[in-house]
Scaffold this active site. Structure first.
Site, PDB file in Angstrom:
ATOM      1  N   CYS A 238       0.028  -5.614  -5.683  1.00  0.00           N
ATOM      2  CA  CYS A 238       0.719  -5.887  -6.941  1.00  0.00           C
ATOM      3  C   CYS A 238       0.586  -7.364  -7.325  1.00  0.00           C
ATOM      4  CB  CYS A 238       2.167  -5.420  -6.844  1.00  0.00           C
ATOM      5  SG  CYS A 238       2.958  -5.170  -8.448  1.00  0.00           S
ATOM      6  N   HIS A 323       1.159   0.583  -5.452  1.00  0.00           N
ATOM      7  CA  HIS A 323       1.903   0.450  -4.198  1.00  0.00           C
ATOM      8  C   HIS A 323       1.500   1.553  -3.221  1.00  0.00           C
ATOM      9  CE1 HIS A 323       4.796  -2.772  -5.114  1.00  0.00           C
ATOM     10  NE2 HIS A 323       4.631  -2.367  -6.364  1.00  0.00           N
ATOM     11  N   GLU A 325       2.283   1.882  -0.214  1.00  0.00           N
ATOM     12  CA  GLU A 325       3.366   2.214   0.724  1.00  0.00           C
ATOM     13  C   GLU A 325       4.420   3.129   0.109  1.00  0.00           C
ATOM     14  OE1 GLU A 325       5.246  -0.522  -1.959  1.00  0.00           O
ATOM     15  OE2 GLU A 325       3.259  -0.502  -1.054  1.00  0.00           O
TER      16      GLU A 325
END
Length: 354
Positions: A238, A323, A325
């Site tokens: 990001c 993202h 994760e």
């Protein structure tokens, strides 16, 4: 009790107070996820922003211990159409001093943001916009507000585990957990730490985290980061993705209304696969500023063609705008962490043998 979302251009959206009834100001943004409201409200990348939820029912499964991305919601405020349980979610917001408004026509709010672009707004008891002093998105204050002040060490039961230094612009807890699940030792350090301070920790790899604000606010630190990542396997996520691209000479620009939600399609340029990803950002790397002699453009946003992933041709640097994760993210996206740790481990083994 009546409350209002008032935009800087004078448009007013009425509703009812939830959370802490206090006047606040910030950029009004929207997120399109149908679940994950707790993760959204505790995501440090939302610092300084008033978050509008497009899904019409928020709070229907309460708040869950261990699901927050930070210790407290860093967002300025929240806007929703319907709060399922004002007693539960409203009390949780109030515990953290976060104001919100329910019973708002969020569809109209989103249509306004999509047509007008980024706008400032206020949550207030009066339907009149009042000038308030708020730090600009291109101020480093937002990163300072959510980064750690001192290094935080997370050890592993394996003394030979790879050691990752996480440079904290406002990292999500799930990034740390993803690294820990792969057996890493992790040290979280303040975003402004010098190259020497980081190298003194003897890291095997680096991770540049997500965070709030305009990446151009971090321009004075780019040269130091560039020299650092030339030496170690590095992953950027990001804001970290934008910072690393900028360090090698790329430019960034503001998106009209950003990408925020858990349903953004991203195409892997190398395999042709399309992943549905979680995203939260208002800026992007300018594609025409990337040097093709240095970068492989690995991922692209399927809706607007913006840059979503990069791999450096010379140095061990990879970056993604989304993202990997995130819980709504695909298993293949989560594999980016495994690839990174594998790269780190391979370099570590070569150094030990050498």
């Amino acid at each position: 009790m009546n409350a209002y979302l008032v935009f800087e251009d004078g448009d007013v959206f009425p509703g009812e107070w939830i959370g802490t009834p206090k006047m606040v100001a910030g950029e009004v943004v929207f997120t399109t996820g149908m679940t994950g409201y707790q993760e959204v409200m505790t995501d440090p990348s939302y610092a300084g922003q008033i978050v509008t939820f497009t899904y019409p029912l928020i709070g229907n499964y309460g708040t869950v211990i261990g699901e927050s991305e930070s210790s407290a919601p860093p967002c300025t405020g929240v806007i929703m159409s319907e709060c399922y349980s004002k007693a539960d979610l409203g009390e949780w917001l109030d515990q953290h001093g976060v104001p919100g408004i329910a019973s708002v026509d969020t569809r109209a709010v989103v249509k306004k943001i999509r047509s007008k672009g980024a706008l400032r707004g206020q949550i207030t008891s009066h339907p009149i916009f009042t000038e308030m002093e708020v730090a600009s998105p291109d101020s480093v204050e937002w990163v300072e507000a959510v980064s750690v002040d001192e290094p935080v060490f997370h050890t592993s039961s394996n003394p030979h585990a790879p050691h990752i230094v996480l440079i904290d612009f406002g990292y999500k807890a799930s990034i740390l957990h993803a690294l820990q699940e792969l057996g890493c030792q992790v040290t979280v350090v303040p975003w402004y730490w010098s190259t020497k301070e980081i190298l003194d920790l003897k890291p095997d790899g680096l991770l540049f985290s997500n965070g709030p604000g305009d990446p151009k606010a971090l321009t004075p630190w780019l040269a130091g980061w560039k020299s650092l990542v030339k030496q170690l396997p590095t992953l950027g996520i990001c804001l970290g993705h934008q910072v690393l691209a900028s360090a090698f000479g790329a430019d960034t620009k503001r998106l009209p209304f950003g990408h925020r939600g858990s349903n953004h399609p991203v195409r892997n340029q190398l395999t042709g696969e399309v992943w549905i990803t979680s995203q939260n950002h208002g800026y992007t790397v300018s594609a025409d500023s990337l040097d093709p002699a240095e970068w492989v453009w690995t991922h692209v946003h399927a809706n607007d063609g913006s840059v979503e992933g990069l791999a450096h041709r010379i140095y061990p640097v990879t970056t993604v705008q989304f993202h990997p994760e995130a819980h709504p993210g695909p298993s293949d996206a989560a594999g980016l962490f495994r690839d990174f740790v594998t790269q780190v481990t391979a370099k570590k083994e070569v150094e030990v043998v050498g």
